[in-house]
Enzyme design. Structure first.
Site, PDB file in Angstrom:
ATOM      1  N   SER A 233      13.435   3.608   8.862  1.00 29.79           N
ATOM      2  CA  SER A 233      12.471   3.682   7.843  1.00 29.79           C
ATOM      3  C   SER A 233      12.825   4.924   7.622  1.00 29.79           C
TER       4      SER A 233
ATOM      5  N   GLY B 149       4.739  12.792   1.012  1.00 31.05           N
ATOM      6  CA  GLY B 149       3.046  12.063   1.039  1.00 31.05           C
ATOM      7  C   GLY B 149       2.269  11.725  -0.094  1.00 31.05           C
ATOM      8  N   LEU B 150       2.244  10.849  -0.251  1.00 28.43           N
ATOM      9  CA  LEU B 150       1.044   9.357  -0.845  1.00 28.43           C
ATOM     10  C   LEU B 150      -0.613   8.962  -0.343  1.00 28.43           C
TER      11      LEU B 150
ATOM     12  N   GLU C 187      -3.233   8.714   1.942  1.00 28.69           N
ATOM     13  CA  GLU C 187      -4.451   9.725   2.110  1.00 28.69           C
ATOM     14  C   GLU C 187      -5.700   8.538   3.125  1.00 28.69           C
TER      15      GLU C 187
ATOM     16  N   ALA D 124      12.591   2.384  -2.586  1.00 30.28           N
ATOM     17  CA  ALA D 124      12.500   2.505  -1.268  1.00 30.28           C
ATOM     18  C   ALA D 124      12.371   0.454  -0.407  1.00 30.28           C
TER      19      ALA D 124
ATOM     20  N   LEU E  11      12.503 -18.384  23.035  1.00 33.12           N
ATOM     21  CA  LEU E  11      12.578 -17.576  23.926  1.00 33.12           C
ATOM     22  C   LEU E  11      12.248 -17.687  25.220  1.00 33.12           C
ATOM     23  N   GLY E  12      10.842 -18.837  24.755  1.00 28.23           N
ATOM     24  CA  GLY E  12      10.267 -18.119  25.875  1.00 28.23           C
ATOM     25  C   GLY E  12       9.039 -17.504  26.339  1.00 28.23           C
TER      26      GLY E  12
ATOM     27  N   GLU F  16       4.214   0.476   1.921  1.00 25.60           N
ATOM     28  CA  GLU F  16       5.270   0.070   0.286  1.00 25.60           C
ATOM     29  C   GLU F  16       4.503  -0.883  -0.431  1.00 25.60           C
ATOM     30  N   GLY F  17       3.205  -1.135   0.059  1.00 32.32           N
ATOM     31  CA  GLY F  17       2.775  -1.976  -0.451  1.00 32.32           C
ATOM     32  C   GLY F  17       2.761  -3.248   0.537  1.00 32.32           C
TER      33      GLY F  17
HETATM   34  P1  TGC Z   1      -0.854   0.632 -12.749  1.00 33.23           P
HETATM   35  O1  TGC Z   1      -2.441   1.447 -13.673  1.00 33.23           O
HETATM   36  O2  TGC Z   1      -0.760  -0.374 -12.698  1.00 33.23           O
HETATM   37  O3  TGC Z   1      -0.141   1.505 -13.291  1.00 33.23           O
HETATM   38  C1  TGC Z   1      -0.015   3.388 -13.011  1.00 33.23           C
HETATM   39  C2  TGC Z   1       1.316   4.147 -13.695  1.00 33.23           C
HETATM   40  O4  TGC Z   1       2.187   4.359 -13.027  1.00 33.23           O
HETATM   41  C3  TGC Z   1       2.975   2.709 -14.268  1.00 33.23           C
HETATM   42  N1  TGC Z   1       3.402   1.927 -12.585  1.00 33.23           N
HETATM   43  C4  TGC Z   1       5.240   1.880 -12.496  1.00 33.23           C
HETATM   44  N2  TGC Z   1       5.924   2.486 -12.739  1.00 33.23           N
HETATM   45  C5  TGC Z   1       7.188   2.505 -11.334  1.00 33.23           C
HETATM   46  N3  TGC Z   1       6.881   1.896 -11.308  1.00 33.23           N
HETATM   47  C6  TGC Z   1       5.936   0.962 -10.503  1.00 33.23           C
HETATM   48  N4  TGC Z   1       6.479   0.114  -9.398  1.00 33.23           N
HETATM   49  C7  TGC Z   1       5.290   1.428 -11.315  1.00 33.23           C
HETATM   50  N5  TGC Z   1       3.885   0.407 -10.946  1.00 33.23           N
HETATM   51  C8  TGC Z   1       2.836   0.601 -12.427  1.00 33.23           C
HETATM   52  C9  TGC Z   1       2.412   1.576 -15.003  1.00 33.23           C
HETATM   53  O5  TGC Z   1       3.240   1.554 -16.344  1.00 33.23           O
HETATM   54  C10 TGC Z   1       1.239   2.571 -14.962  1.00 33.23           C
HETATM   55  O6  TGC Z   1       2.003   3.932 -15.910  1.00 33.23           O
HETATM   56  P2  TGC Z   1       1.234   4.358 -17.614  1.00 33.23           P
HETATM   57  O7  TGC Z   1       2.872   5.340 -18.004  1.00 33.23           O
HETATM   58  O8  TGC Z   1       0.626   3.884 -17.873  1.00 33.23           O
HETATM   59  O9  TGC Z   1       0.851   5.823 -16.398  1.00 33.23           O
HETATM   60  O10 TGC Z   1      -2.341   1.217 -11.425  1.00 33.23           O
HETATM   61  P3  TGC Z   1      -3.091   0.968 -10.381  1.00 33.23           P
HETATM   62  O11 TGC Z   1      -3.731   2.297 -10.117  1.00 33.23           O
HETATM   63  O12 TGC Z   1      -3.693  -0.037 -11.006  1.00 33.23           O
HETATM   64  O13 TGC Z   1      -2.069   0.971  -9.027  1.00 33.23           O
HETATM   65  C11 TGC Z   1      -1.067  -0.213  -9.467  1.00 33.23           C
HETATM   66  C12 TGC Z   1      -1.011  -0.755  -8.509  1.00 33.23           C
HETATM   67  C13 TGC Z   1      -1.990  -1.318  -6.916  1.00 33.23           C
HETATM   68  C14 TGC Z   1       0.360  -1.745  -7.907  1.00 33.23           C
HETATM   69  C15 TGC Z   1      -0.070   0.218  -7.048  1.00 33.23           C
HETATM   70  O14 TGC Z   1      -0.870   1.719  -6.818  1.00 33.23           O
HETATM   71  C16 TGC Z   1       0.431  -0.184  -5.387  1.00 33.23           C
HETATM   72  O15 TGC Z   1       1.763  -0.219  -5.742  1.00 33.23           O
HETATM   73  N6  TGC Z   1       0.393   0.285  -4.668  1.00 33.23           N
HETATM   74  C17 TGC Z   1       0.073   0.346  -3.236  1.00 33.23           C
HETATM   75  C18 TGC Z   1       0.580   1.243  -2.838  1.00 33.23           C
HETATM   76  C19 TGC Z   1       1.469   1.925  -2.023  1.00 33.23           C
HETATM   77  O16 TGC Z   1       2.298   1.321  -2.288  1.00 33.23           O
HETATM   78  N7  TGC Z   1       1.514   2.595  -0.892  1.00 33.23           N
HETATM   79  C20 TGC Z   1       3.411   3.338  -0.434  1.00 33.23           C
HETATM   80  C21 TGC Z   1       3.076   4.737   0.527  1.00 33.23           C
HETATM   81  S1  TGC Z   1       4.602   5.063   0.556  1.00 33.23           S
HETATM   82  C22 TGC Z   1       4.708   4.235   1.895  1.00 33.23           C
HETATM   83  O17 TGC Z   1       3.638   3.274   2.019  1.00 33.23           O
HETATM   84  C23 TGC Z   1       6.383   5.175   2.794  1.00 33.23           C
HETATM   85  S2  TGC Z   1       6.993   3.368   3.949  1.00 33.23           S
HETATM   86  C24 TGC Z   1       8.157   4.727   4.542  1.00 33.23           C
HETATM   87  C25 TGC Z   1       8.762   3.728   5.143  1.00 33.23           C
HETATM   88  O18 TGC Z   1       8.562   4.467   6.584  1.00 33.23           O
HETATM   89  O19 TGC Z   1       9.511   3.361   5.463  1.00 33.23           O
HETATM   90  P1  FAD Z   2      -5.774  -0.486   2.042  1.00 34.18           P
HETATM   91  O1  FAD Z   2      -5.075  -0.224   1.133  1.00 34.18           O
HETATM   92  O2  FAD Z   2      -7.238   0.262   2.735  1.00 34.18           O
HETATM   93  O3  FAD Z   2      -6.122  -2.227   2.520  1.00 34.18           O
HETATM   94  C1  FAD Z   2      -6.432  -2.756   3.073  1.00 34.18           C
HETATM   95  C2  FAD Z   2      -6.317  -4.265   2.669  1.00 34.18           C
HETATM   96  O4  FAD Z   2      -7.303  -4.541   1.785  1.00 34.18           O
HETATM   97  C3  FAD Z   2      -4.817  -5.143   2.875  1.00 34.18           C
HETATM   98  O5  FAD Z   2      -4.754  -5.750   3.526  1.00 34.18           O
HETATM   99  C4  FAD Z   2      -5.406  -4.566   1.594  1.00 34.18           C
HETATM  100  O6  FAD Z   2      -4.033  -5.713   0.655  1.00 34.18           O
HETATM  101  C5  FAD Z   2      -6.002  -5.461   1.239  1.00 34.18           C
HETATM  102  N1  FAD Z   2      -6.726  -4.761  -0.229  1.00 34.18           N
HETATM  103  C6  FAD Z   2      -6.225  -3.784  -0.863  1.00 34.18           C
HETATM  104  N2  FAD Z   2      -6.754  -3.217  -2.129  1.00 34.18           N
HETATM  105  C7  FAD Z   2      -6.964  -4.590  -2.499  1.00 34.18           C
HETATM  106  C8  FAD Z   2      -6.708  -5.650  -3.796  1.00 34.18           C
HETATM  107  N3  FAD Z   2      -7.354  -4.848  -4.807  1.00 34.18           N
HETATM  108  N4  FAD Z   2      -7.190  -6.809  -4.009  1.00 34.18           N
HETATM  109  C9  FAD Z   2      -7.183  -7.271  -2.670  1.00 34.18           C
HETATM  110  N5  FAD Z   2      -6.871  -7.534  -1.466  1.00 34.18           N
HETATM  111  C10 FAD Z   2      -6.425  -5.369  -1.615  1.00 34.18           C
HETATM  112  N6  FAD Z   2       2.248   6.141   3.031  1.00 34.18           N
HETATM  113  C11 FAD Z   2       3.062   7.373   2.630  1.00 34.18           C
HETATM  114  O7  FAD Z   2       2.996   7.690   1.392  1.00 34.18           O
HETATM  115  N7  FAD Z   2       3.974   7.699   3.132  1.00 34.18           N
HETATM  116  C12 FAD Z   2       5.127   7.266   4.325  1.00 34.18           C
HETATM  117  O8  FAD Z   2       5.671   7.512   4.326  1.00 34.18           O
HETATM  118  C13 FAD Z   2       3.705   6.136   5.065  1.00 34.18           C
HETATM  119  N8  FAD Z   2       4.807   5.697   6.259  1.00 34.18           N
HETATM  120  C14 FAD Z   2       3.854   4.944   6.772  1.00 34.18           C
HETATM  121  C15 FAD Z   2       4.243   4.139   8.175  1.00 34.18           C
HETATM  122  C16 FAD Z   2       3.525   3.011   8.682  1.00 34.18           C
HETATM  123  C17 FAD Z   2       3.529   2.889  10.158  1.00 34.18           C
HETATM  124  C18 FAD Z   2       2.440   2.499   7.928  1.00 34.18           C
HETATM  125  C19 FAD Z   2       1.422   1.360   8.668  1.00 34.18           C
HETATM  126  C20 FAD Z   2       1.681   3.323   6.734  1.00 34.18           C
HETATM  127  C21 FAD Z   2       2.534   3.761   5.941  1.00 34.18           C
HETATM  128  N9  FAD Z   2       2.182   4.384   5.273  1.00 34.18           N
HETATM  129  C22 FAD Z   2       3.259   5.522   4.477  1.00 34.18           C
HETATM  130  C23 FAD Z   2       0.720   4.179   4.858  1.00 34.18           C
HETATM  131  C24 FAD Z   2       0.913   2.919   4.085  1.00 34.18           C
HETATM  132  O9  FAD Z   2       1.471   2.932   2.836  1.00 34.18           O
HETATM  133  C25 FAD Z   2      -0.851   2.396   3.778  1.00 34.18           C
HETATM  134  O10 FAD Z   2      -0.650   1.642   4.629  1.00 34.18           O
HETATM  135  C26 FAD Z   2      -0.185   0.279   3.021  1.00 34.18           C
HETATM  136  O11 FAD Z   2       0.029   1.496   1.093  1.00 34.18           O
HETATM  137  C27 FAD Z   2      -2.123   0.236   2.923  1.00 34.18           C
HETATM  138  O12 FAD Z   2      -2.882   1.425   2.677  1.00 34.18           O
HETATM  139  P2  FAD Z   2      -4.023   1.339   4.021  1.00 34.18           P
HETATM  140  O13 FAD Z   2      -3.193   1.205   4.957  1.00 34.18           O
HETATM  141  O14 FAD Z   2      -4.783   2.430   3.196  1.00 34.18           O
HETATM  142  O15 FAD Z   2      -4.876  -0.564   4.240  1.00 34.18           O
END
Ligand code: TGC
Ligand code: FAD
Length: 393
Positions: free
Chosen positions: A99, A138-139, A141, A251, A347-348, A372-373
């Protein structure tokens, strides 16, 4: 108690033949480093819920920070297969350490490289590559996780600077990061990226405690209370949600390889144990039920290896789609979690102890399947891709 790490990676379909000599050398280098520096200490740090900061220098030295960033900015200039291999080997040691590397390379260096000005690249990238400076991303919230487009963190133009307000949650590396790449809405509602530096007034990073998962990784919040951000800290090339989502592609790709590393470690541990542990007069590996578990594990690992290898080739050719990356992230983490659960049972009672890495991997993967989704979100991304119909909203 430090133990010898005997890990050997499974290669059932002779995948090594698909790797270059450079790929294999990189893998050996990272594997040796993990065996020497991570394996002997990681259980202790995870039990204590502490990030082993002393590993940062070594991570930088093995090229884990920004492997694909060009060498002129301090990166390793490698292809995506090499990047994947590095993540696989690090996560084989621990998902929390991977991570830290993912965040630094894919979520901090990548946006500065892809969206930053030349001055920003020169100022930050070499220091981030060497580990002299650490970053976080920071993405997410408190009220906007899967739906980052709903974020409320905002920047307002105040003449010679921006004023940043809001809060981010669940941020890896936040407690010790020197800089944060922060995503915030401007007055028009457009998502922009800014580089926030530790020490800016009104910026704090409280640590998140009581995690049962990723215990050797530091997680925290980012709180912005009227933080004055200089105008030159805005990433000029990013506008809209596609900015941060573009970083997530990087990522998520690394996680697709990384989770397979955790799966391999669980399989390797269970296989070894099954040949040594005797019950009813013979090694438990000789019982059909245990062989079923092992056979299914190696089948899933092999399928996963083929998937990420192909994805790596496509990514190096700049042909991998975001949806393909989602499929691989989801698949690798799902099979890794299943393998960890099955291996733990093999591994019990010993499977629940820190004498073996399996329970730690299993607990870690509960974060990896969410960040990361989530598992569900990646499924919906695939569903959207094949049908053209959006089932998110
Ligand atoms: P949507 O309307 O589908 O898209 C908005 C705009 O974004 C473009 N797009 C992308 N572009 C690049 N890469 C992708 N994967 C893209 N997905 C969508 C899309 O074409 C559009 O562009 P434009 O030009 O039309 O504006 O957006 P939505 O609001 O409906 O949301 C779609 C959804 C749910 C797939 C997306 O928001 C999502 O992936 N949600 C999950 C959030 C997430 O993954 N958060 C991660 C936070 S960081 C983290 O967890 C770090 S952990 C790090 C660690 O410790 O390893
Ligand atoms: P929610 O979005 O509230 O989801 C709750 C449940 O609802 C999930 O099961 C989800 O799949 C489901 N759900 C949500 N929407 C839908 C839908 N449309 N249809 C069906 N089911 C749905 N974020 C950063 O920005 N930077 C980081 O460095 C980072 N590091 C992290 C490290 C750790 C240890 C953890 C646990 C999280 C981290 N995150 C980070 C945040 C992470 O990306 C979010 O936790 C993740 O994207 C899910 O958001 P949430 O926890 O608010 O769950």
């Amino acid at each position: 108690m430090p133990k010898t790490d005997l890990f050997e990676s499974p290669d059932y379909y002779l995948m090594d033949e698909l790797l270059s000599d450079e790929h294999k050398l990189i893998r050996q280098t990272v594997r040796d480093w993990v065996k020497k520096e991570v394996s002997p200490i990681i259980e202790d740090y995870a039990q204590r819920a502490e990030f082993p900061k002393q590993l940062l220098k070594g991570l930088a030295e093995i090229g884990a920070f920004g492997p694909t960033i060009p060498t002129e900015y301090g990166g390793a200039g490698l292809d995506y297969t090499a990047y994947g291999i590095i993540m696989q080997e690090i996560e084989r040691g621990d998902s929390g350490i991977r991570s830290t590397a993912s965040v630094q390379g894919s979520l901090v260096m990548y946006p500065i490289y892809a969206y930053g000005s030349e001055e920003q690249k020169k100022k930050y990238l070499p220091k981030l590559a060497s580990g002299e400076m650490m970053g976080c991303f920071g993405l997410t919230e408190p009220d906007h996780g899967s739906n980052p487009g709903g974020m409320v963190t905002n920047i307002k133009d105040a003449g010679d600077h921006y004023v940043l307000n809001g809060a981010k949650m669940w941020i890896s590396n936040a407690p010790f990061a020197d800089i944060a790449v922060v995503w915030a809405k401007d007055e028009t509602g457009k998502i922009k990226g800014v580089i926030v530096e530790r020490g800016m007034e009104g910026f704090t990073t409280p640590e998140t405690h009581n995690k049962w998962s990723l215990r050797a990784s530091a997680t925290g919040e980012l709180v912005f209370d009227h933080v004055k951000v200089p105008k030159e800290n805005l990433l000029p090339g990013a506008s809209g949600l596609k900015g941060p989502l573009g970083c997530l592609n990087q990522a998520r790709y690394g996680i697709a390889w990384g989770a397979l590393g955790a799966a391999m470690d669980c399989y390797d541990t269970a296989l070894r144990y099954s040949k040594e542990r005797v019950q009813f007069g013979k090694p438990i590996g000789g019982f059909q039920l245990q062989q079923k578990k092992l056979a299914e594990m190696i089948t899933e690992i092999t399928k996963g290896q083929l998937l990420v290898w192909r994805l790596g080739t496509l990514k190096s050719e700049n042909r991998a789609t975001a949806a393909q990356i989602s499929m691989a992230k989801r698949n690798s983490v799902e099979i890794a979690l299943n393998i960890a659960r099955e291996a733990r049972q093999m591994l019990g009672g010993m499977g629940i102890t820190g004498e073996y890495p399996i329970m730690r991997h299993m607990a870690n993967l509960e974060s990896v399947v969410t960040y990361e989704g989530t598992h569900d979100i990646h499924l919906l991304i695939t569903g959207h891709d094949v049908t053209g119909l959006d089932a998110f909203k």
